[in-house]
Scaffold this motif. Structure first.
Motif, short mmCIF file in Angstrom:
data_model
loop_
_atom_site.label_atom_id
_atom_site.label_comp_id
_atom_site.label_asym_id
_atom_site.label_seq_id
_atom_site.Cartn_x
_atom_site.Cartn_y
_atom_site.Cartn_z
N ALA A 156 -4.22 -12.61 -7.39
CA ALA A 156 -2.87 -12.52 -7.76
C ALA A 156 -2.50 -11.47 -8.79
CB ALA A 156 -2.43 -14.03 -8.26
N GLU A 157 -3.28 -11.24 -9.85
CA GLU A 157 -3.15 -10.49 -10.87
C GLU A 157 -3.45 -8.94 -10.59
OE1 GLU A 157 -4.68 -11.68 -14.69
OE2 GLU A 157 -3.67 -13.70 -14.45
N GLN A 158 -4.64 -8.73 -9.90
CA GLN A 158 -5.05 -7.44 -9.72
C GLN A 158 -4.68 -6.83 -8.37
OE1 GLN A 158 -9.12 -9.27 -10.76
NE2 GLN A 158 -9.52 -7.21 -11.38
N LEU A 159 -4.17 -7.76 -7.23
CA LEU A 159 -3.80 -7.21 -6.21
C LEU A 159 -2.35 -7.54 -5.86
CD1 LEU A 159 -7.03 -8.21 -3.79
CD2 LEU A 159 -6.40 -5.95 -5.02
N GLY A 160 -1.65 -8.50 -6.58
CA GLY A 160 -0.34 -8.92 -6.59
C GLY A 160 -0.21 -9.85 -5.32
#
Ligand code: SF4
Lengths: 607, 277
Positions: free
Chosen positions: B129-133
């Motif tokens: 979620a945070e690093q690849l969206g």
């Protein structure tokens, strides 16, 4: 793939005969078996239960992978030193009062046993459950000679009384449930009446009283062997019910049929195998009965002991470096219990005495894959790898399956003519011998050379040829993929395809084919590859991503290490993790103690 | 980093959207993706069908394509094809007496990563979620295909990534380690057994109540989704890469899953024949 010349000029390799042949090609046989829903429910239930038990007891041993390595190494040593070890074994058995016989194939072994039983003047014998005697079809042969063999293992007895065939190595009646067993007993066991219920304890009691009489009245017993120790001449049978112990100790004469690959060099090797076998087989830490005997002992046990050393194709298997590890098998049946093909198709679908993954390699190896009866067996696997993962002696069954497929294809292409002719003639001769023993006129058998196939390419050949041409060039793939829109146009109105002709019709028998995409990635990339900015913008909008800490490229990917680390081994990794945790815990508690140094621990394991 | 994409033949021809999803995820991390044009197939279909000699040109082609291209690491959205590079290609070359090719194959294999392996081990992604969206607000289950699981030993890399996708709920699949019954040509040489195996798999997926099964191998998914359709089951399959590629700004909708083409938003150039969807 080369085969090793065993250096025995003039000695024709003996391929196996007996109950090693699949009469109907596996796919058809399996199709018929799949309709037996009761059988499938029984097997599904039994295999899932035993899988769980095995996983629990294996999971608690931190050195399980070391044990597997040790088991595999010992078996490799046996293969490499077989002639020498066999002679040592023979000398030791003889020195302790046993008599050793050598049998080249099933017919020879059967004849030796029959002569021995006849010499004792008896018409009934008792038997310990044994794969080797099933392989050679001993019971059927004895029956033809007027000698009745009574199986004393409970599951084997169920199969025998039900006039059925075994379907599992360890639990031959795994396809039967309690109600079916009750029905067989009440029909075939004299003296059983209404009080016979389907309770396991009641059924076991009925079998027990039936068998007791046989044990006390019969003077000749026939067994197989789990291990034979070259160093001492000792034989070993491991079992769960105690029937084996009775058969091995009560009768006056004991006849043991042992495949030559069952040898172990040293008595101490049993340490490894008595750990590996019960955990893999019944999911127990230790098996209830382990019987060992060495020759004869006056006043104790049988007065006469005969050992028949059986080849029946084993030397031929040993001659093939890519397949010989199939001889490492200790018949634990772990591979059957985890195999989805076995679970659904059941053991009978494999035809031979050896079902499941091990059967799919061993039967065609013993008979030679050119024996057409067995050339569908190497394909009876999705190559999922679970068999290798659980095998206690690390037989890489999937790789051997692929190797045998290759042998099959090369046989069909006429690239293995000499081997193929030899393998086929074994089948023909075995059939003739069988027919003669049964007193019927042998069917006129074609000359082996005639079985040499007309070398017209098969549908599969053509498919592989075409695929090979396309798939070995990016340009040709790109061109072929130009047809995608055509396929899409044709299939879209129907929502996909439901029927294909010929061999690939096997695909549409079970599955729809989706509407293909409008173009391949390759062709799309040519025009769109460079639009990176646009893609990132579309996907992320104004979202800011957290920074990743990566960037270090390891020395090798998992694929590059496949042969060193976890080949076919999710379980291997789990156990390695367990071991690492244990080592860490030990290291933490006894940090200063030199006893936990790696060196010493290794020493312990090798001891 | 310069990352070479090995699309694999089945993804290239049947699931181009999975190859694109792989590219999108990597580009988002700032990497350059190249597509060695000579690539074809890993050779597994030939090898597993017993055509080891027939596999040789396919192996040679792959090794040449990935030796001549300039890149740091290679990636493929398939555990099975990646495993084949290390497990089978050197074997084929040696069986045919070509030691140089075998060495070349080993070198290529050592630089080729399965997608989840690359993301976790090399690119340091532990929160999709945070690093690849990644955003995919659905309940799904996951089937670990056999070769990724047992040959490569991917372990929990794929599920760890999935669990970290925004909005995603991962439901455990009963008997997840069981083979789906695909097995390459096994699927049509032994269609009945293969069918029985996929029956069991579909029932297990249905029992999770998710109706959507993620995985890392499109070949298994072609078999599973085709079988589900034939049986009138609502079960659908989706590739891990597609889930990771889906974002809030450009979400993958459930009704898009059935179409195998490149999604319209990315299909900027329409092919001359056949028409986009
Ligand atoms: S092949 Fe391995 S797992 Fe299968 S029965 Fe033999 S020893 Fe056991």
């Amino acid at each position: 793939m080369t085969t090793v010349d065993l250096g025995m000029p003039g000695t024709r390799i003996a391929y196996g005969s007996g109950n090693l042949y699949e009469e109907t090609p596996f796919p058809e046989h399996a199709r018929a078996e799949l309709k037996n829903t009761q059988m499938r429910a029984n097997i599904g239930h039994a295999t899932h239960t035993i899988r769980g038990k095995r996983a629990r007891v294996v999971g608690e041993l931190p050195d399980w992978q070391d044990l597997r390595d040790a088991g595999s190494a010992i078996k490799q040593e046996v293969g490499a030193r077989l002639p020498e070890l066999l002679e040592q074994f023979e000398a030791n058995v003889t020195a302790r009062g046993g008599v050793v016989h050598w049998a080249r194939d099933a017919a020879e072994a059967n004849r030796i046993v029959t002569d021995l039983v006849r010499a004792k003047g008896v018409e009934e014998v008792i038997k310990v459950k044994s794969m080797a005697t099933q392989e050679i079809g001993l019971n059927e042969h004895l029956e033809g000679q007027g000698i009745k063999a009574h199986e004393t293992d409970l599951a084997e007895l169920i199969v025998q009384l039900g006039e059925d065939k075994p379907s599992h190595i360890l639990v031959p009646a795994i396809h039967k449930n309690r109600d079916e067993i009750r029905e067989i007993f009440s029909r075939r066991m004299p003296g059983t009446g209404k009080e016979l219920t389907n309770e396991p304890a009641v059924l076991a009691e009925a079998a027990r009283s039936y068998l007791r009489e046989k044990f006390l009245d019969t003077t000749v017993a026939i067994s197989g062997a789990n291990f034979g120790i070259a160093e001492t001449g000792t034989l070993t049978v491991v079992e769960s019910e105690g029937n084996g112990r009775m058969c091995l100790t009560l009768p006056k004469t004991l006849i043991t049929v042992m495949g030559v690959e069952k040898l172990l060099p040293r008595f101490s090797d049993l340490e490894v195998f008595t750990q590996l076998l019960p955990r893999s087989s019944t999911g127990e830490r230790m098996n209830p009965y382990t019987s060992m005997w060495t020759g004869v002992t006056e006043g104790d046990g049988p007065e006469e002991f005969h050992l028949i050393l059986l080849d029946n194709g084993r030397s031929a298997v040993l001659g093939d470096p890519a397949g010989r590890s199939a001889l490492h098998c200790i018949r634990c049946s772990a591979c059957l219990n985890v195999c989805p093909v076995y679970e659904h198709a059941g053991g009978h679908a494999y035809g031979s005495t050896y079902p499941g993954p091990i059967g799919a390699i061993l039967s065609p190896q013993l008979t030679g894959v050119a024996a057409e009866q067995n050339n569908s067996l190497p394909y009876a696997s999705s190559l999922c790898g679970r068999c290798y993962e659980v095998c206690p002696v690390k037989i890489d069954i999937p790789s051997i399956l692929v190797h045998l497929r290759d042998e099959d294809i090369r046989t069909k292409h006429g690239q293995r003519d000499q081997a193929a002719t030899q393998q086929r003639s074994t089948v023909i001769e075995a059939r003739q011998a069988e027919a003669e023993a049964a007193g019927v006129t042998p069917e006129p058998a074609g000359h082996p050379a005639e079985a040499k196939k007309k070398k017209v390419p098969s549908e599969m050949d053509l498919l592989m040829k075409a695929a090979g041409t396309v798939m070995s060039s990016g340009t040709r793939m790109g061109l072929a993929e130009r047809a995608l829109p055509l396929g899409r146009g044709a299939l879209k109105p129907f929502g996909g395809a439901k029927w294909l002709p010929g061999m690939v019709g096997g695909w549409t028998q079970e599955r729809d084919i989706p509407v293909p995409p409008n173009q391949s990635f390759r062709n799309w990339w040519k025009n769109n590859g460079e639009n990176t900015q646009q893609r990132v913008a579309e996907d992320l909008g104004d979202t800011q991503l957290a920074v990743s800490a990566g960037g270090e490229v390891p020395a090798s990917s998992l694929a590059g290490e496949i042969h060193q680390h976890a080949a076919w081994g999710a379980e291997a990794q789990a156990v390695a993790k367990l071991r690492a945790e244990r080592d860490q815990a030990e290291g933490a508690t006894t940090k200063d103690s030199p006893a936990t140094s790696t060196g010493e621990r290794e020493g312990e394991q090798n001891a | 980093m310069r990352i070479a994409l090995f699309a694999t033949c089945i993804v290239d021809a049947m699931y181009p959207k999975v190859a694109l999803a792989t590219v999108r995820v990597l580009e988002r991390l700032g990497h350059e993706v190249v597509f060695p044009a000579g690539q074809g197939c890993c050779s597994q279909m030939h090898v597993n069908s017993g055509y080891i000699e027939g596999a040789l040109p396919v192996v040679r082609n792959h090794v040449e394509a990935f030796t001549s291209a300039d890149y740091d690491v290679a990636v493929a959205p398939s555990g099975s094809c990646v495993a084949s590079l290390g497990h089978q290609q050197p074997m084929v070359a040696r069986a045919c007496g070509d030691e140089d090719l075998a060495r070349g194959a080993e070198e290529v294999a050592a630089r080729t990563y399965e997608l989840s392996e690359l993301l976790v081990d090399v690119l340091g992604v532990d929160n999709a979620a945070e690093q690849l969206g990644s955003h995919f607000p659905h309940r799904i289950t996951y089937h670990p295909s056999c070769h990724g699981l047992r040959l490569l030993g991917l372990g929990d890399r794929p599920t760890r990534l999935l669990e970290s996708v925004d909005g995603l709920e991962l439901v455990e699949l009963p008997d997840a380690q069981e083979c789906c019954g695909f097995g390459g040509t096994f699927s049509f040489k032994n269609p009945d057994v293969s069918g029985a195996m996929v029956d069991a798999k579909i029932k297990n997926i249905e029992s999770t109540g998710t109706g959507l099964c993620a995985g890392g191998d499109s070949s298994c998914q072609l078999h599973m989704s085709g079988a589900a359709r034939r049986r009138g089951s609502q079960v659908r399959t989706i590739h891990l890469a597609e889930i990771l590629a889906s974002t809030r700004a450009n979400p993958l909708e459930l009704d898009e899953i059935a179409d195998l083409s490149i999604p319209r938003v990315h299909a900027t150039v329409t092919p001359s024949a056949g028409g986009a969807r």
